[in-house]
Design a protein around this motif. Structure first.
Motif, PDB file in Angstrom:
ATOM      1  N   GLY A 108       0.787  -1.260   0.084  1.00 21.38           N
ATOM      2  CA  GLY A 108       0.131  -0.110  -0.106  1.00 21.38           C
ATOM      3  C   GLY A 108       0.786   1.287  -0.013  1.00 21.38           C
ATOM      4  N   GLU A 109       2.056   1.293   0.730  1.00 21.47           N
ATOM      5  CA  GLU A 109       2.700   2.385   0.790  1.00 21.47           C
ATOM      6  C   GLU A 109       3.551   2.818  -0.709  1.00 21.47           C
ATOM      7  N   ARG A 110       3.541   1.545  -1.457  1.00 22.47           N
ATOM      8  CA  ARG A 110       4.257   1.677  -2.884  1.00 22.47           C
ATOM      9  C   ARG A 110       3.078   2.192  -3.992  1.00 22.47           C
ATOM     10  N   SER A 111       1.661   1.933  -3.624  1.00 24.53           N
ATOM     11  CA  SER A 111       0.843   1.830  -4.585  1.00 24.53           C
ATOM     12  C   SER A 111       0.173   3.104  -4.643  1.00 24.53           C
ATOM     13  N   GLU A 112      -0.230   3.465  -5.970  1.00 20.71           N
ATOM     14  CA  GLU A 112      -0.857   4.637  -6.272  1.00 20.71           C
ATOM     15  C   GLU A 112      -2.478   4.352  -6.350  1.00 20.71           C
ATOM     16  N   SER A 113      -2.848   3.146  -6.512  1.00 13.69           N
ATOM     17  CA  SER A 113      -4.274   2.749  -7.037  1.00 13.69           C
ATOM     18  C   SER A 113      -5.039   2.851  -5.595  1.00 13.69           C
ATOM     19  N   MET A 114      -4.599   2.436  -4.428  1.00  6.17           N
ATOM     20  CA  MET A 114      -5.274   2.313  -3.281  1.00  6.17           C
ATOM     21  C   MET A 114      -6.772   1.700  -3.224  1.00  6.17           C
ATOM     22  N   GLU A 115      -6.408   0.515  -3.647  1.00  6.64           N
ATOM     23  CA  GLU A 115      -7.941  -0.362  -3.926  1.00  6.64           C
ATOM     24  C   GLU A 115      -7.846  -1.075  -2.267  1.00  6.64           C
ATOM     25  N   PRO A 116      -9.362  -1.126  -1.923  1.00  8.46           N
ATOM     26  CA  PRO A 116      -9.422  -1.895  -0.538  1.00  8.46           C
ATOM     27  C   PRO A 116      -9.594  -3.310  -0.736  1.00  8.46           C
ATOM     28  N   VAL A 117      -8.690  -3.971   0.267  1.00  9.74           N
ATOM     29  CA  VAL A 117      -8.790  -5.244   0.538  1.00  9.74           C
ATOM     30  C   VAL A 117      -9.236  -5.597   1.925  1.00  9.74           C
ATOM     31  N   HIS A 118     -10.073  -6.718   1.947  1.00  2.00           N
ATOM     32  CA  HIS A 118     -10.573  -6.995   3.522  1.00  2.00           C
ATOM     33  C   HIS A 118      -9.779  -8.274   3.833  1.00  2.00           C
ATOM     34  N   ILE A 119      -9.109  -8.389   4.845  1.00  2.00           N
ATOM     35  CA  ILE A 119      -8.263  -9.491   5.222  1.00  2.00           C
ATOM     36  C   ILE A 119      -9.046 -10.053   6.464  1.00  2.00           C
ATOM     37  N   ILE A 120      -9.231 -11.461   6.385  1.00  2.00           N
ATOM     38  CA  ILE A 120     -10.220 -12.178   7.357  1.00  2.00           C
ATOM     39  C   ILE A 120      -9.434 -13.371   7.768  1.00  2.00           C
ATOM     40  N   ASN A 121      -9.385 -13.354   9.136  1.00  2.00           N
ATOM     41  CA  ASN A 121      -8.714 -14.793   9.940  1.00  2.00           C
ATOM     42  C   ASN A 121      -9.874 -15.280  10.498  1.00  2.00           C
ATOM     43  N   ILE A 122      -9.838 -16.830   9.955  1.00  2.00           N
ATOM     44  CA  ILE A 122     -10.404 -17.777  10.701  1.00  2.00           C
ATOM     45  C   ILE A 122      -9.474 -18.563  11.338  1.00  2.00           C
ATOM     46  N   GLU A 123      -9.441 -18.565  12.713  1.00  2.00           N
ATOM     47  CA  GLU A 123      -8.369 -19.600  13.398  1.00  2.00           C
ATOM     48  C   GLU A 123      -8.604 -21.038  13.115  1.00  2.00           C
TER      49      GLU A 123
END
Length: 177
Positions: A108-123
């Protein structure tokens, strides 16, 4: 890998990755894993371990696991080496979740597009039986998310409802990359 297989069988677009330096499999003891590089074909790993100690790797389930993996995709892939964008990323261990978060933040720090991503954890414990249950939970969750008309607005209540219904604790973070 069980979740990858289950999601694929449901017709969903799915990729699966590892986040470590290499692919580790159970070896002769807990302190002595078998290590393979990412990108090495599951079929090659299977052949190598069969010739090395067929009895041991049959008994501990590694050969069966490699056969299932080979039927799902050719080889293990490393998360940090992919260049595809995802709307949703599922992880099944907090350590993996944290590694993905760190990588997405860096991207994200290198990107210009800034698209959202949902990161989900199921243990889910990394054992065959638990992986099968976790795969079913992943399918149920992904089907629920696919029904959403606006994932950005609806994801939090959907995850809370799913967590209560499934009995599985969910970690969720939205980031941009």
């Amino acid at each position: 890998m069980e979740a990858h297989r289950a999601l694929h069988l449901k017709g969903m677009s799915v990729d699966s990755f590892g986040t470590g330096r290499h692919c580790k499999l159970p070896g002769t003891s807990a302190n002595d894993p078998v290590i393979f590089p990412f990108g090495k074909a599951y079929a090659e790993m299977l052949t190598e371990l069969q010739s090395e100690n067929n009895a041991l790797y049959s008994q501990n389930g590694v050969l069966e696991m490699l056969e299932r993996n080979a039927a799902t995709k050719p080889c293990p892939q490393k998360w940090q080496e992919h260049d595809r964008r995802y709307e949703v990323v599922l992880t099944f261990e907090r350590e993996i979740f944290n590694a993905v978060l760190a990588d997405v933040q860096e991207r994200g720090e290198r990107s210009e597009s800034m698209e959202p991503v949902h990161i989900i954890n199921i243990e889910v414990k990394d054992r065959k039986k638990e992986a099968e249950v976790g795969a079913k939970v992943a399918v149920d969750l992904c089907e629920l998310l696919q029904e959403s008309e606006d994932i950005e607005d609806e994801i939090e209540p959907l995850l809370k409802e799913f967590e209560a219904r499934s009995g599985h604790a969910i970690l969720h973070t939205m980031m941009f990359w």
